[in-house]
Motif scaffolding. Sequence first.
Motif, short mmCIF file in Angstrom:
data_model
loop_
_atom_site.label_atom_id
_atom_site.label_comp_id
_atom_site.label_asym_id
_atom_site.label_seq_id
_atom_site.Cartn_x
_atom_site.Cartn_y
_atom_site.Cartn_z
N LYS A 179 3.78 -1.31 7.75
CA LYS A 179 4.63 -1.20 6.56
C LYS A 179 5.02 0.25 6.28
O LYS A 179 4.26 1.18 6.56
CB LYS A 179 3.91 -1.75 5.33
N TRP B 67 1.34 3.84 -1.94
CA TRP B 67 2.33 3.02 -2.62
C TRP B 67 3.06 2.19 -1.58
O TRP B 67 3.54 2.73 -0.58
CB TRP B 67 3.33 3.90 -3.37
N VAL B 68 3.15 0.90 -1.80
CA VAL B 68 3.89 0.01 -0.91
C VAL B 68 4.71 -0.94 -1.78
O VAL B 68 4.17 -1.56 -2.70
CB VAL B 68 2.95 -0.74 0.08
N ASN B 69 5.99 -0.99 -1.51
CA ASN B 69 6.91 -1.82 -2.29
C ASN B 69 6.79 -1.56 -3.80
O ASN B 69 6.81 -2.49 -4.60
CB ASN B 69 6.70 -3.30 -1.99
N GLU C 82 4.23 -0.71 -5.52
CA GLU C 82 2.92 -1.03 -6.08
C GLU C 82 1.86 -0.07 -5.55
O GLU C 82 1.90 0.31 -4.37
CB GLU C 82 2.52 -2.47 -5.73
#
Length: 187
Positions: A101, A123-125, A127
Amino acid sequence: MKTNPLISFSFILLILIIGGCSIVFKNHSSTKLSPDKSKITEGYVKRVIDGDTILVAFKNNREERVRMILIDTPETKHPHLGVEPFGPEASKYTKEKLYGKEVQLETDVQQRDKYGRLLAYIWVNGELYNEELINNGLARVAVFPPNTKYVRIFRSLQAIARKKKIGIWSIKDYVNDRGYNTDISFK
């Protein structure tokens, strides 16, 4: 007669606090967190080393081991501790959520640990992944000043996970201030 909106809001908030209502719902923080854009680096997760450590590749072909700030997951590859309860689950969860990701890495005051790893909030997407590990009982809050930006939020979420006996909190006396107690029976 006009009422002051600030006084009305304060009164309602006071009633909620006195009544014992919580402003945290579904194990998530009450406010939408967002990273400090001036401390962000973008990359993608090339490998998951364990629940709280990943290998990130950057656009300039550089790779870095990244240790997540303010959390500690149980060990899976430690030379002396071996595999601790919920270590494999934390590693598997991180692999499912982060491997391959695009991520944003937010640094805090201190950018590297004593092992040379980059320290970051992941932080991913949109969140905060560090928070997600705590919410799911797969990590404890581990504070190493001066990196403390989200410590209050993380501690409140940890208290909820502990109260619900989720994951690492389901084993009595397993988690302590220094890490995980492997001297107790896990059966």
